[in-house]
Design a protein around this motif. Structure first.
Motif, PDB file in Angstrom:
ATOM      1  N   SER A 100      51.733 -44.680  21.882  1.00 53.51           N
ATOM      2  CA  SER A 100      51.902 -45.358  23.160  1.00 53.51           C
ATOM      3  C   SER A 100      53.270 -45.000  23.732  1.00 53.51           C
ATOM      4  N   ASP A 101      53.336 -43.885  24.467  1.00 60.25           N
ATOM      5  CA  ASP A 101      54.604 -43.492  25.054  1.00 60.25           C
ATOM      6  C   ASP A 101      54.363 -42.602  26.264  1.00 60.25           C
ATOM      7  N   ILE A 102      55.421 -42.418  27.027  1.00 54.79           N
ATOM      8  CA  ILE A 102      55.356 -41.645  28.261  1.00 54.79           C
ATOM      9  C   ILE A 102      56.520 -40.664  28.292  1.00 54.79           C
ATOM     10  N   TYR A 103      56.244 -39.442  28.701  1.00 53.95           N
ATOM     11  CA  TYR A 103      57.281 -38.433  28.895  1.00 53.95           C
ATOM     12  C   TYR A 103      57.349 -38.141  30.388  1.00 53.95           C
ATOM     13  N   GLU A 104      58.580 -38.062  30.928  1.00 51.35           N
ATOM     14  CA  GLU A 104      58.691 -37.885  32.372  1.00 51.35           C
ATOM     15  C   GLU A 104      59.901 -37.035  32.754  1.00 51.35           C
ATOM     16  N   THR A 105      59.691 -36.130  33.701  1.00 49.11           N
ATOM     17  CA  THR A 105      60.769 -35.343  34.297  1.00 49.11           C
ATOM     18  C   THR A 105      60.674 -35.520  35.812  1.00 49.11           C
ATOM     19  N   ASP A 106      61.462 -34.746  36.552  1.00 50.47           N
ATOM     20  CA  ASP A 106      61.409 -34.877  38.002  1.00 50.47           C
ATOM     21  C   ASP A 106      60.086 -34.390  38.582  1.00 50.47           C
ATOM     22  N   LYS A 107      59.389 -33.485  37.858  1.00 52.00           N
ATOM     23  CA  LYS A 107      58.127 -32.953  38.368  1.00 52.00           C
ATOM     24  C   LYS A 107      56.904 -33.402  37.577  1.00 52.00           C
ATOM     25  N   LYS A 154      54.920 -36.047  34.688  1.00 53.28           N
ATOM     26  CA  LYS A 154      54.823 -37.312  33.954  1.00 53.28           C
ATOM     27  C   LYS A 154      53.581 -37.247  33.078  1.00 53.28           C
ATOM     28  N   VAL A 155      53.777 -37.496  31.780  1.00 53.47           N
ATOM     29  CA  VAL A 155      52.682 -37.439  30.819  1.00 53.47           C
ATOM     30  C   VAL A 155      52.537 -38.801  30.144  1.00 53.47           C
ATOM     31  N   ASP A 156      51.395 -39.424  30.352  1.00 53.72           N
ATOM     32  CA  ASP A 156      51.086 -40.700  29.699  1.00 53.72           C
ATOM     33  C   ASP A 156      50.173 -40.376  28.526  1.00 53.72           C
ATOM     34  N   PHE A 157      50.743 -40.370  27.317  1.00 51.98           N
ATOM     35  CA  PHE A 157      49.980 -39.967  26.147  1.00 51.98           C
ATOM     36  C   PHE A 157      48.857 -40.942  25.830  1.00 51.98           C
ATOM     37  N   THR A 158      49.111 -42.233  25.997  1.00 51.60           N
ATOM     38  CA  THR A 158      48.121 -43.243  25.649  1.00 51.60           C
ATOM     39  C   THR A 158      46.915 -43.176  26.574  1.00 51.60           C
ATOM     40  N   ALA A 159      47.167 -43.117  27.861  1.00 55.16           N
ATOM     41  CA  ALA A 159      46.083 -43.110  28.840  1.00 55.16           C
ATOM     42  C   ALA A 159      45.507 -41.719  29.069  1.00 55.16           C
ATOM     43  N   GLU A 165      43.167 -28.629  27.276  1.00 53.59           N
ATOM     44  CA  GLU A 165      44.430 -28.522  28.002  1.00 53.59           C
ATOM     45  C   GLU A 165      45.303 -29.745  27.734  1.00 53.59           C
ATOM     46  N   TYR A 166      44.692 -30.941  27.696  1.00 55.13           N
ATOM     47  CA  TYR A 166      45.454 -32.145  27.381  1.00 55.13           C
ATOM     48  C   TYR A 166      46.104 -32.011  26.012  1.00 55.13           C
ATOM     49  N   GLU A 167      45.336 -31.620  25.014  1.00 52.72           N
ATOM     50  CA  GLU A 167      45.851 -31.525  23.656  1.00 52.72           C
ATOM     51  C   GLU A 167      46.960 -30.485  23.546  1.00 52.72           C
ATOM     52  N   LEU A 168      46.774 -29.371  24.226  1.00 47.67           N
ATOM     53  CA  LEU A 168      47.776 -28.315  24.199  1.00 47.67           C
ATOM     54  C   LEU A 168      49.066 -28.773  24.866  1.00 47.67           C
ATOM     55  N   LEU A 169      48.950 -29.401  26.037  1.00 46.66           N
ATOM     56  CA  LEU A 169      50.131 -29.898  26.737  1.00 46.66           C
ATOM     57  C   LEU A 169      50.839 -30.964  25.913  1.00 46.66           C
ATOM     58  N   PHE A 170      50.091 -31.892  25.349  1.00 52.00           N
ATOM     59  CA  PHE A 170      50.697 -32.959  24.556  1.00 52.00           C
ATOM     60  C   PHE A 170      51.467 -32.389  23.372  1.00 52.00           C
ATOM     61  N   PHE A 171      50.892 -31.380  22.714  1.00 54.74           N
ATOM     62  CA  PHE A 171      51.577 -30.778  21.563  1.00 54.74           C
ATOM     63  C   PHE A 171      52.861 -30.083  22.005  1.00 54.74           C
ATOM     64  N   LEU A 172      52.798 -29.355  23.109  1.00 54.91           N
ATOM     65  CA  LEU A 172      53.988 -28.660  23.608  1.00 54.91           C
ATOM     66  C   LEU A 172      55.076 -29.657  24.001  1.00 54.91           C
ATOM     67  N   GLU A 195      50.597 -18.901  15.692  1.00 58.61           N
ATOM     68  CA  GLU A 195      49.907 -19.397  14.504  1.00 58.61           C
ATOM     69  C   GLU A 195      50.051 -20.906  14.363  1.00 58.61           C
ATOM     70  N   ARG A 196      51.258 -21.429  14.628  1.00 62.34           N
ATOM     71  CA  ARG A 196      51.451 -22.872  14.486  1.00 62.34           C
ATOM     72  C   ARG A 196      50.682 -23.640  15.556  1.00 62.34           C
ATOM     73  N   ILE A 197      50.715 -23.139  16.790  1.00 60.23           N
ATOM     74  CA  ILE A 197      49.991 -23.821  17.861  1.00 60.23           C
ATOM     75  C   ILE A 197      48.495 -23.854  17.561  1.00 60.23           C
ATOM     76  N   LEU A 198      47.941 -22.725  17.143  1.00 63.18           N
ATOM     77  CA  LEU A 198      46.521 -22.667  16.823  1.00 63.18           C
ATOM     78  C   LEU A 198      46.177 -23.612  15.679  1.00 63.18           C
ATOM     79  N   SER A 199      47.038 -23.643  14.671  1.00 65.33           N
ATOM     80  CA  SER A 199      46.795 -24.501  13.520  1.00 65.33           C
ATOM     81  C   SER A 199      46.860 -25.977  13.887  1.00 65.33           C
ATOM     82  N   GLU A 200      47.864 -26.350  14.698  1.00 62.14           N
ATOM     83  CA  GLU A 200      48.070 -27.760  15.024  1.00 62.14           C
ATOM     84  C   GLU A 200      47.120 -28.262  16.111  1.00 62.14           C
TER      85      GLU A 200
END
Length: 222
Positions: free
Chosen positions: A126-133, A135-140, A156-163, A174-179
């Protein structure tokens, strides 16, 4: 108990998947065409769909498009079509994974386990990441770019969240594909590059946050 919907016009494939799925402790329901699958997802509660591409009445691609109009349920495409175009098309319409036939039932279950496990883990955060451009709401599972909500495919959601969760860290392919894919990846590295391309397109003005590390992988930085 997780519920799997296997959609394939070949009874033997439905039976094999059901056998392995039940061995893993899942409840498995079968459907023989895309039209039936759409109605089952709309009227029932399933945790993941395994969708064949070539089927009578309504093909798998068309069925996924219809399902995405009302549900974000994870979908793994099953197909004998191995062309890159078909895989890209599957990801673009919202598939989480694309498995070519003939496939190993054990490997398919590993992919199912990985997707369901990630979904369960994300519910606990339950957290949110935000910059000037951005905003990522992980929970929702909601992403905003310049204040406007954007729609991403499940992968795309999973990839963005991991990054984002690994902001500033150089991540190898290799790590991105694995995770993100959650299993020992046997496919082509172009699968990741294709998803990065689609993600950047979806992010628009925030696409420059995803930085390519030539010869290695990617890094998320703002």
């Amino acid at each position: 108990m997780y519920k799997i919907l296997i959609v394939d016009d070949e009874p033997n494939i439905r039976d094999i998947v059901a056998k392995y799925g039940e061995f893993e402790g899942y409840s498995v329901t079968g459907a023989q065409n895309g039209m039936e699958a759409v109605e089952l997802v709309k009227n029932g509660k399933y945790d993941i769909v395994l969708m064949d591409v070539m089927m009578p009445e309504l093909d798998g691609f068309s069925a996924v498009r219809k399902i995405r109009q009302f549900s974000q349920i994870p979908v793994i495409m099953l197909s004998a079509r191995t062309e890159e175009y078909d895989k890209i098309h599957g990801f673009e319409i919202g598939a989480d994974d694309y498995v070519t036939k003939p496939f190993s039932p054990k490997e398919l279950m590993l992919r199912v386990n990985a997707i369901l496990s990630r979904g369960k883990a994300s519910e606990a955060k339950s957290d949110i990441y935000e910059t000037d451009k951005l905003k990522v709401d992980f929970t929702a599972r909601i992403v905003y770019v310049n204040g406007g909500r954007i729609e991403l495919s499940p992968k795309e959601y999973e990839l963005l969240f991991f990054l984002v969760r690994n902001k500033g860290i150089a991540l190898s392919r290799e790590r991105i594909l694995s995770e993100v894919w959650g299993y020992d990846f046997y496919g082509d590295d172009r699968t990741l590059d294709t998803h990065i391309k689609l993600l950047r397109k979806s992010l628009g003005d925030a696409s420059d946050y995803v930085v390519t590390l030539r010869g290695m992988g990617y890094r998320f930085e703002t």
